[in-house]
Design an enzyme around this catalytic site. Sequence first.
Site, PDB file in Angstrom:
ATOM      1  N   GLU A 182       0.836  -1.206   0.000  1.00 46.47           N
ATOM      2  CA  GLU A 182       0.000   0.000   0.000  1.00 46.47           C
ATOM      3  C   GLU A 182       0.870   1.254   0.000  1.00 46.47           C
ATOM      4  O   GLU A 182       0.604   2.213  -0.736  1.00 46.47           O
ATOM      5  CB  GLU A 182      -0.902  -0.013   1.235  1.00 46.47           C
ATOM      6  N   GLU A 206      -4.367   0.687  -3.693  1.00 46.03           N
ATOM      7  CA  GLU A 206      -2.970   1.131  -3.626  1.00 46.03           C
ATOM      8  C   GLU A 206      -2.020  -0.058  -3.553  1.00 46.03           C
ATOM      9  O   GLU A 206      -0.969  -0.072  -4.207  1.00 46.03           O
ATOM     10  CB  GLU A 206      -2.767   2.049  -2.424  1.00 46.03           C
ATOM     11  N   ASP A 253       0.817   3.941  -3.074  1.00 44.30           N
ATOM     12  CA  ASP A 253       0.473   5.335  -2.831  1.00 44.30           C
ATOM     13  C   ASP A 253       1.491   6.254  -3.498  1.00 44.30           C
ATOM     14  O   ASP A 253       1.131   7.242  -4.153  1.00 44.30           O
ATOM     15  CB  ASP A 253       0.418   5.589  -1.322  1.00 44.30           C
TER      16      ASP A 253
END
Length: 228
Positions: free
Chosen positions: A37, A113, A41
């Site tokens: 994640e 993400e 991002d």
Amino acid sequence: MHKLLVFQNEELLYRALTHRSYVHENPQAGEHNERLEFLGDALLNFLSGEYLYCRYPDKGEDELTRRRSALVDEKQLAKFAIAIGLDLRMRLGKGAIREGGFQNPNLLSSTFEAIVGAYYLDNNLNVEALRAAVEPLFNSVPESIVESRSHVDCKNRLQEWAQRNVTLTPPKYITIQAGGSSHAPEFAAKVFIDEKEYGEGKGRNKKEAEKAAAEDALAKLKQQGLLT
């Protein structure tokens, strides 16, 4: 099946789909998706910035920043997640499922993400392959939505105010996990401008907490007559 879900390394795909709550209840499941994640991002911020830079050659930095925030905010990423079918594939713990995890924008956006980060790794760090997979999703967002959201991003509004009135240094956010359960944590954030506290807030993740802190700061500035 969307190309973002087509993997050579299926273990990497499963990790991207695996929430912390699932690992908590199934220790043998291996690693959860939070590191992926983090990577996703960063990649989405880069790709969305590049995408907007090329699409709007007449827009300045402030407007591009606002539009990027709108294009990759939690609400929009959750829509991307549903569009590629992640709401049917996320690996969640029973507690998270009982609390509506498959429809939770935070879990959906976080998983999206993670999938982006995992896809990048699965393609041997080939950003071109990732760009080809995500740009159609960016293109699917109506111009009117991006434009309307870009004008209400509170963190960017606070930063613009700070740079006009206090310092060129961006506001600093201090965020901690304040409580909640393993599958539904609660975070608290404070925002500082030039070492002075301006606002605080809470949320289900760091992004929400920081947004709430920025909203609190903007509300206080309006009350003081420092912002119209």
